[in-house]
Design an enzyme around this catalytic site. Structure first.
Site: not given
Length: 873
Positions: A282-283, A317
């Protein structure tokens, strides 16, 4: 308010959040208390303020304008995950309004919102008798509202201040660097506060704390006169396994700063390994979170295939730090702007860092073929898909948004030229920095850079469902080409074939004999003259996102002249032939004849496509014993030459791809019945589980364990299951879980199902076990019966996070080729609340239906072909 979406009222907008979290219980009932002060821009006079809140209890709400006003009522709409604050008097329009909320939340184990792993994280090597949980967040797409009351929509951007009260011996992280740490008034606790974030969407906010340690490096470029710190954080004892990711992270940040022409916009970059994670990563801006196998790599003990995964996911990411974080899609319908681009540029970055990995061949073999598979069923969706409310969006975090999106971007970049394309991206990013944008905004930037009206020819690829097949007909010295929509069922209706796609033709011909073919097809059909019949191929290097259907003799000729094809061309040729056999536009016998020509192939990626295509055929015909046996024997003959040539020994000087090829071929040959491979695999298996860990190369664990479980049954199954329970290898648990699905008896299949549905297996990994049983023809039907019988438990265990349940159902049910199973699945789910995975069930139904039609059409011809060549009697 747009009519096509359900969003919060536009009467107020947030500009800043000040969040404080305290009284965090590190045991049951796992709750916490929080205060959030939200600076509001009140656009019009209001008495009610509605914001997002899910599974939170708001205890107090007060608004401060000219004077403080306490809320007279707080009401909740659980279905829409909203809370409405009602005030006794109106608040006039103003940009200087503060809303203060105190609330109580729960730290869940659903991998959504503010959560904890379901089991302790890595044991501390410093204190062997203690275990430490780690705590983290996952807010995309709409789970910030689980952690604190907020305006949880991507275009309601604001800045954030965060402070959190944690134990003194723990480390806290957030998007920005630590600003201050001070002792709490409570014994043994401290309060950590962080610098103010840039303006960003709520889903990009993150915090985490635990018994962390880190490895650190710095960017080589200077930003505002400083080399930026880049760190990989892990729970204690694992930090050294973060060095491979760290080595890539600082290089990727510098690379993207150059090509996007905007410097990395934050003062630090942290990467955090999270022990349970619903996605791959998750970025979160400045604090990217990863599942462990996507960021940790043990140079001595990890399977080398994880190098590629870690390098790519890190790049993907970090691309989001610009494309998605700095500039964010306006609404979830344009998710592809985030994910499609990050996917393509992630591959681009790894190609630059590892040119010897043949990254674009891998892209064609993995990404494009996967995207084709999903997009060739009726229940697919356009890349840009309408999303009514944020609760629908999780189902479009799929191969269309990511992989088809990336494939279309690759096609467009090849047409415009990569440098021109990236210049257009830089224009787009600069114009919309710290704001939100739409697909049209990206087309505008690319049009400015290229001098072409990009939207005019590419927009259909984003807004229309599906993709075409280009059918070729030959005449002396010329060919005619005709495009039509491709469906695996082969029954396209006229109303489904109304789109005329822009198709880059990419004609490849014999050297010095290129024709004057147009660069692109912009009509339904055309004739290309001046074709040299000795050799030609359309869709050079598979840059166009379409299938090509050649006449049978041309397909055979291309297989015979495969040395004139690039790696991407070979992969595309095989993938197209297999897909066209399923749809009925081609034949399985033509595909098998083509595959025979690749017995002497020495490229891992081409072999991957050969074996993947053949496995798909074997899956469809697995219930016919004669055909199944014949295809197994065919597989064995196909791979034996190269398997025996490569042998078992790894040479330290050999290429990364050669090592991967050895593992692939040994697994394939062993599972197809190669007696020598089976004997060696069993010998190495026995030595390994007798204590001689050096007897088995780490890259061959998957191959050897799968072969041994297939051949030895329960003793091997029990040994690998114990390995899963006791190993400290980051990738070892994943390899063990996927190997256990090779069981051959109903008793072991049921035992394995109960095992991966138990607390022994983390929720994030359940789909790996189920996928391996589904891929096994001996256990596929039993798996479905077990799911039906245990559905209440399955629904309860996995349904807390619909991303997990959706993925589980997809991998468990998409391998059948029996219409009666399709009907049984439909009947079972009829009348149930299938929200969150209804799209998945539609895809599964289409897939099984297409396979059933294919099986009925080609079964006799395949058996005849196999029998004629001595593979089946």
């Amino acid at each position: 308010m747009p009519a096509d979406r359900d969003v919060l009222p536009t009467s107020v907008k947030p500009t800043h959040y000040d969040i404080s979290l305290y009284d965090i219980s590190l045991g049951a009932p796992w709750n916490y208390t929080g205060t959030v002060i939200i600076d509001l821009d009140v656009k019009e006079e209001v008495k009610d303020i509605t914001l997002n809140s899910h599974q939170l209890k708001i205890h107090h709400a007060q608004i401060q304008a000219s004077e403080p006003i306490k809320a007279s009522n707080i009401s909740y709409n659980e279905k829409s995950q909203q809370a409405t604050l009602s005030f006794p008097s109106s608040v006039a329009p103003s940009t200087k309004v503060k809303l203060t909320l105190t609330f109580e939340g729960t730290i869940n184990n659903l991998m959504a919102g503010f959560y904890k792993p379901a089991a302790p994280a890595s044991p501390s090597t410093a204190r062997d008798d203690e275990f430490h949980y780690m705590f983290s967040t996952q807010f995309e797409s709409s789970d910030a509202r689980r952690a604190f009351p907020c305006f949880d929509e991507p275009n309601l951007k604001a800045s954030f201040d965060v402070q959190i009260e944690i134990p003194e011996d723990q480390t806290a992280l957030s998007n920005q660097p630590e600003k201050e740490t001070k002792k709490s008034k409570k014994d043994g606790l401290k309060v950590v506060s962080f610098e103010t974030t840039p303006v960003m969407s709520t889903y990009l906010l993150a915090w985490a704390f635990g018994d962390f340690e880190y490895v650190e490096d710095f960017t080589r470029r200077k930003y505002n006169g400083k080399n930026l710190p880049v760190r990989v954080y892990t729970t204690r004892g694992l930090k050294e396994q973060g060095r491979f990711a760290l080595e890539h992270a600082h290089q990727v940040i510098d690379m993207f700063s150059d090509i996007f022409k905007i410097e990395y916009p934050l003062p630090k970059s942290d990467l955090l390994a999270v022990h349970e994670f619903s996605h791959g990563a998750m970025e979160n801006w400045g604090l990217v979170t990863y599942r462990t196998t996507a960021v940790l790599f043990d140079e001595k003990n990890s399977d080398q295939k994880y190098r590629n995964r870690v390098a790519y996911v890190v790049a993907h990411e970090l691309a989001h730090q610009w494309f998605g974080n700095l500039v964010t899609m306006d609404w979830w319908s344009e998710l592809w702007l985030n994910e499609g681009f990050a996917t393509w540029v992630g591959w681009y970055a790894i190609d630059k860092l590892h040119p010897d990995w043949d990254i674009w061949g891998q892209f064609v073999q993995e990404a494009m073929q996967t995207a084709f598979t999903l997009d060739s069923v009726r229940n697919s969706h356009p890349i840009e898909v309408p999303v009514k409310d944020a609760l629908e969006v999780d189902q479009i975090f799929d191969h269309i948004s990511y992989l088809k999106g990336a494939s279309v971007i690759r096609m467009l970049a090849a047409h415009l030229g990569t440098e021109t394309f990236l210049n257009g991206v830089a224009i787009y990013l600069k114009k919309h920095a710290y704001g939100n944008a739409t697909t049209k905004d990206l087309w505008a930037g690319l049009s400015e850079a290229s001098g072409q009206d990009v939207g005019a020819f590419i927009d259909d690829w984003i807004r229309q469902i599906g993709f075409p097949v280009l059918t070729v007909a030959e005449e002396p010295g010329q060919i005619s080409v005709k495009q039509s929509r491709f469906l695996t069922t082969g029954d396209v209706k006229p109303e489904e074939d109304s789109t005329t796609w822009w198709l880059p033709l990419g004609l490849k011909a014999a050297v010095g004999k290129e024709s004057n073919a147009p660069k692109a097809l912009t009509s339904k059909e055309t004739t290309i003259r001046g074709i040299d019949e000795s050799f030609y191929k359309l869709n050079r290097d598979q840059t166009g996102f379409y299938r090509t259907n050649y006449p049978p003799k041309r397909l055979e000729a291309l297989g015979s002249k495969k040395d004139q094809l690039s790696i991407q061309d070979k992969i595309g040729l095989i993938g197209d032939a297999q897909a066209l056999a399923v749809s009925g536009d081609g034949t399985t016998t033509g595909l098998l004849g083509l595959l025979e020509k690749f017995q002497d192939e020495d490229n891992y990626l081409v072999w991957s496509q050969v074996i993947t295509s053949l496995a798909s055929v074997r899956q469809v015909f697995s219930t016919n014993e004669k055909v199944s046996k014949g295809l197994k024997d065919f597989t064995l003959k196909l791979v034996t030459r190269e398997t025996e040539k490569l042998g078992w020994d790894f040479d330290p000087s050999e290429s990364y791809l050669t090592a991967q090829l050895r593992a692939l071929l040994i697994a394939t040959a062993g599972l197809a019945g190669h007696e020598g491979i089976i004997a060696t695999a069993n010998k190495q298996f026995d030595a390994y589980f007798s204590g001689d860990k050096a007897a088995l190369n780490q890259n061959l664990r998957s191959a050897v364990w799968r072969i041994a479980i297939t051949e030895k049954g329960k003793p091997a199954y029990d040994a690998v299951k114990d390995e899963f329970l006791t190993t400290t290898s980051v990738d070892g648990r994943e390899i063990a879980l996927t190997s256990l699905g090779r069981v051959q008896s109903p008793e072991l299949a049921e035992d394995f199902f109960k095992f991966f549905m138990s607390e022994h297996v983390a929720v994030q990994d359940v789909h790996s076990g189920s996928s391996s049983l589904a891929a096994n023809s001996k256990t596929r039907h039993q798996l479905w019966e077990l799911i039906k019988a245990d559905w209440p438990h399955v629904r309860e265990r996995l349904g807390g996070n619909m991303v997990v349940l959706d993925r589980f159902l997809r991998v468990s049910l998409n391998k059948f080729s029996d219409a009666t199973v399709q009907q049984d699945i439909e009947a079972f789910f009829e009348g149930k609340d299938n929200k969150g995975y209804d799209r998945c069930l539609g895809v599964v139904g289409d897939t099984i239906g297409g396979n059933a039609t294919y099986k009925a059409r080609d079964e006799a011809a395949v058996l005849e072909w196999l029998s004629a060549r001595g593979y089946s009697t």
